[in-house]
Design a protein around this motif. Structure first.
Motif, PDB file in Angstrom:
ATOM      1  N   SER A  83       0.812  -1.218   0.000  1.00  0.00           N
ATOM      2  CA  SER A  83       0.000   0.000   0.000  1.00  0.00           C
ATOM      3  C   SER A  83       0.845   1.267   0.000  1.00  0.00           C
ATOM      4  CB  SER A  83      -0.919   0.005   1.231  1.00  0.00           C
ATOM      5  OG  SER A  83      -0.154  -0.069   2.426  1.00  0.00           O
ATOM      6  N   ASP A  84       2.167   1.134   0.171  1.00  0.00           N
ATOM      7  CA  ASP A  84       3.038   2.303   0.287  1.00  0.00           C
ATOM      8  C   ASP A  84       4.038   2.409  -0.861  1.00  0.00           C
ATOM      9  OD1 ASP A  84       1.828   3.042   2.665  1.00  0.00           O
ATOM     10  OD2 ASP A  84       3.256   1.931   3.902  1.00  0.00           O
ATOM     11  N   CYS A  85       3.747   1.762  -1.983  1.00  0.00           N
ATOM     12  CA  CYS A  85       4.692   1.830  -3.097  1.00  0.00           C
ATOM     13  C   CYS A  85       3.964   1.660  -4.416  1.00  0.00           C
ATOM     14  CB  CYS A  85       5.786   0.782  -2.952  1.00  0.00           C
ATOM     15  SG  CYS A  85       5.234  -0.923  -3.140  1.00  0.00           S
ATOM     16  N   LEU A  86       4.704   1.889  -5.483  1.00  0.00           N
ATOM     17  CA  LEU A  86       4.234   1.669  -6.847  1.00  0.00           C
ATOM     18  C   LEU A  86       5.116   0.622  -7.506  1.00  0.00           C
ATOM     19  CD1 LEU A  86       3.666   5.224  -8.419  1.00  0.00           C
ATOM     20  CD2 LEU A  86       1.910   3.547  -7.859  1.00  0.00           C
ATOM     21  N   PRO A  87       4.558  -0.286  -8.311  1.00  0.00           N
ATOM     22  CA  PRO A  87       5.425  -1.129  -9.125  1.00  0.00           C
ATOM     23  C   PRO A  87       6.220  -0.255 -10.102  1.00  0.00           C
ATOM     24  CG  PRO A  87       3.173  -1.962  -9.074  1.00  0.00           C
ATOM     25  CD  PRO A  87       3.134  -0.598  -8.476  1.00  0.00           C
ATOM     26  N   LEU A  88       7.443  -0.635 -10.361  1.00  0.00           N
ATOM     27  CA  LEU A  88       8.312   0.135 -11.255  1.00  0.00           C
ATOM     28  C   LEU A  88       7.638   0.386 -12.601  1.00  0.00           C
ATOM     29  CD1 LEU A  88      11.088   1.426 -11.722  1.00  0.00           C
ATOM     30  CD2 LEU A  88      11.923  -0.835 -12.432  1.00  0.00           C
ATOM     31  N   LEU A  89       6.859  -0.585 -13.080  1.00  0.00           N
ATOM     32  CA  LEU A  89       6.167  -0.413 -14.357  1.00  0.00           C
ATOM     33  C   LEU A  89       5.257   0.801 -14.348  1.00  0.00           C
ATOM     34  CD1 LEU A  89       5.321  -1.388 -17.184  1.00  0.00           C
ATOM     35  CD2 LEU A  89       3.593  -2.839 -16.074  1.00  0.00           C
ATOM     36  N   LEU A  90       4.530   1.016 -13.248  1.00  0.00           N
ATOM     37  CA  LEU A  90       3.608   2.155 -13.193  1.00  0.00           C
ATOM     38  C   LEU A  90       4.363   3.483 -13.157  1.00  0.00           C
ATOM     39  CD1 LEU A  90       0.744   0.953 -10.805  1.00  0.00           C
ATOM     40  CD2 LEU A  90       1.102   0.524 -13.235  1.00  0.00           C
ATOM     41  N   VAL A  91       5.554   3.473 -12.562  1.00  0.00           N
ATOM     42  CA  VAL A  91       6.351   4.704 -12.531  1.00  0.00           C
ATOM     43  C   VAL A  91       6.813   5.073 -13.934  1.00  0.00           C
ATOM     44  CG1 VAL A  91       8.415   5.812 -11.604  1.00  0.00           C
ATOM     45  CG2 VAL A  91       7.096   4.254 -10.163  1.00  0.00           C
ATOM     46  N   LEU A  92       7.386   4.109 -14.643  1.00  0.00           N
ATOM     47  CA  LEU A  92       7.977   4.406 -15.949  1.00  0.00           C
ATOM     48  C   LEU A  92       6.935   4.486 -17.064  1.00  0.00           C
ATOM     49  CD1 LEU A  92      11.230   2.272 -15.741  1.00  0.00           C
ATOM     50  CD2 LEU A  92      11.046   4.742 -15.759  1.00  0.00           C
ATOM     51  N   ARG A  93       5.834   3.769 -16.924  1.00  0.00           N
ATOM     52  CA  ARG A  93       4.808   3.795 -17.967  1.00  0.00           C
ATOM     53  C   ARG A  93       3.752   4.867 -17.718  1.00  0.00           C
ATOM     54  NH1 ARG A  93       0.897  -1.188 -18.071  1.00  0.00           N
ATOM     55  NH2 ARG A  93       0.042   0.042 -16.341  1.00  0.00           N
ATOM     56  N   ASP A  94       3.210   4.915 -16.508  1.00  0.00           N
ATOM     57  CA  ASP A  94       2.063   5.786 -16.247  1.00  0.00           C
ATOM     58  C   ASP A  94       2.458   7.173 -15.738  1.00  0.00           C
ATOM     59  OD1 ASP A  94      -0.518   3.795 -16.357  1.00  0.00           O
ATOM     60  OD2 ASP A  94       1.246   2.762 -15.608  1.00  0.00           O
ATOM     61  N   LEU A  95       3.536   7.269 -14.959  1.00  0.00           N
ATOM     62  CA  LEU A  95       3.965   8.580 -14.464  1.00  0.00           C
ATOM     63  C   LEU A  95       4.887   9.286 -15.449  1.00  0.00           C
ATOM     64  CD1 LEU A  95       4.679   8.118 -10.632  1.00  0.00           C
ATOM     65  CD2 LEU A  95       2.686   9.156 -11.720  1.00  0.00           C
ATOM     66  N   LEU A  96       5.911   8.581 -15.928  1.00  0.00           N
ATOM     67  CA  LEU A  96       6.939   9.217 -16.755  1.00  0.00           C
ATOM     68  C   LEU A  96       6.740   9.021 -18.252  1.00  0.00           C
ATOM     69  CD1 LEU A  96      10.071   8.355 -14.572  1.00  0.00           C
ATOM     70  CD2 LEU A  96       8.881  10.557 -14.762  1.00  0.00           C
ATOM     71  N   LYS A  97       5.878   8.073 -18.647  1.00  0.00           N
ATOM     72  CA  LYS A  97       5.595   7.822 -20.070  1.00  0.00           C
ATOM     73  C   LYS A  97       6.864   7.464 -20.849  1.00  0.00           C
ATOM     74  CE  LYS A  97       1.524   9.667 -19.018  1.00  0.00           C
ATOM     75  NZ  LYS A  97       0.363   8.817 -18.691  1.00  0.00           N
ATOM     76  N   LEU A  98       7.764   6.710 -20.219  1.00  0.00           N
ATOM     77  CA  LEU A  98       9.033   6.362 -20.867  1.00  0.00           C
ATOM     78  C   LEU A  98       8.994   4.986 -21.534  1.00  0.00           C
ATOM     79  CD1 LEU A  98      11.591   7.700 -18.221  1.00  0.00           C
ATOM     80  CD2 LEU A  98      10.879   8.773 -20.361  1.00  0.00           C
TER      81      LEU A  98
END
Length: 256
Positions: free
Chosen positions: A40-55
């Motif tokens: 509940s206190d983190c994001l999977p790395l995929l969501l960071v690079l795909r959904d937040l950063l669009k990389l």
């Protein structure tokens, strides 16, 4: 028959509300692998690079990038798209000279771009300390980090529970100490004021110190209230790290 192992996916409607995923259109999303952060206190790395950063566009593309050693979390090579990334973690793409610190925003997370100087340190909160055999003291920090010190070294740090330690990128060496006290600069990491920051104006003691009421004066001149356990000291009088402005957070939320 033996029991099946835990699932590697979670239904989107059941995912934590802070995750930047669409609840409709797709049924499943990746689930964080066991690690230093609670689910509940983190994001999977995929969501960071795909959904937040669009990389990246999908998990397959991210796996290829990870296999090539182009992504690191807290100075160590990323392990997979399901690796959990939490508040104050450092995400590095050194070949692209791109570095980010993961911060909380009002309803989600924000990947704050940082320079190479900030990439070299982390801010970790002292959650508690434990005496261990051999006259050693173990500092138990946020982010699942533990530092083993001699009693003399621990005494020289002079840090109390909930104070913040400035460490190297991997969380192995203590460089400085930020006291959680009146007039220190703090960031709210949980609760309805999540993502707000400012100077700690007052602390109203409670039976349990973590439940103490705190008042924070933001840069907008507003005074907000939360509990001590939800705040994170990030500077002695001004922030030691780059922080997003509200327009950046709003724009990121809209693009997501």
């Amino acid at each position: 028959m033996g029991n099946r192992g835990g699932t590697r996916a979670v239904k989107r409607y059941a995912a934590p509300s802070e995750w930047p995923v669409l609840r409709k259109g797709y049924k499943w999303t990746v689930k964080p692998a066991p690690g230093p952060h609670a689910e509940s206190d983190c994001l999977p790395l995929l969501l960071v690079l795909r959904d937040l950063l669009k990389l990246v566009q999908n998990a397959h593309e991210l796996e290829a990038v990870i296999h090539e050693g182009k992504v690191a979390v807290n100075g160590r090579p990323a392990t997979g798209p399901d690796q959990g990334v939490g508040v104050m973690d450092i995400l590095s793409l050194p070949q692209n000279e791109m570095y980010y610190r993961i911060l909380p925003s009002s309803h989600s997370y924000f990947a704050q771009p940082i320079n190479w100087r900030e990439e070299n340190f982390r801010l970790l909160r002292l959650e508690d300390r434990t005496s261990v055999a051999g006259g050693k003291m173990q500092f138990n920090l946020s982010g699942g980090v533990n530092i083993l010190l001699s009693d003399e070294e621990a005494a020289s740090v002079k840090a109390a529970t909930l104070d913040t330690l400035l460490t190297d990128e991997k969380g192995l060496k203590i460089k400085d100490h930020i006291q959680l006290a009146q007039d220190s600069y703090v960031l709210v990491v949980k609760g309805r004021n999540r993502g707000e920051h400012g100077k700690l104006a007052a602390v109203v003691p409670s039976f349990k110190r973590r439940d103490s009421l705190v008042r924070i004066k933001t840069n907008d001149g507003e005074t907000i209230e939360t509990v001590l356990n939800y705040v994170y000291a990030i500077g002695k009088s001004s922030p030691n790290i780059a922080l997003p402005n509200k327009s950046e957070v709003i724009q990121t939320a809209k693009s997501g």
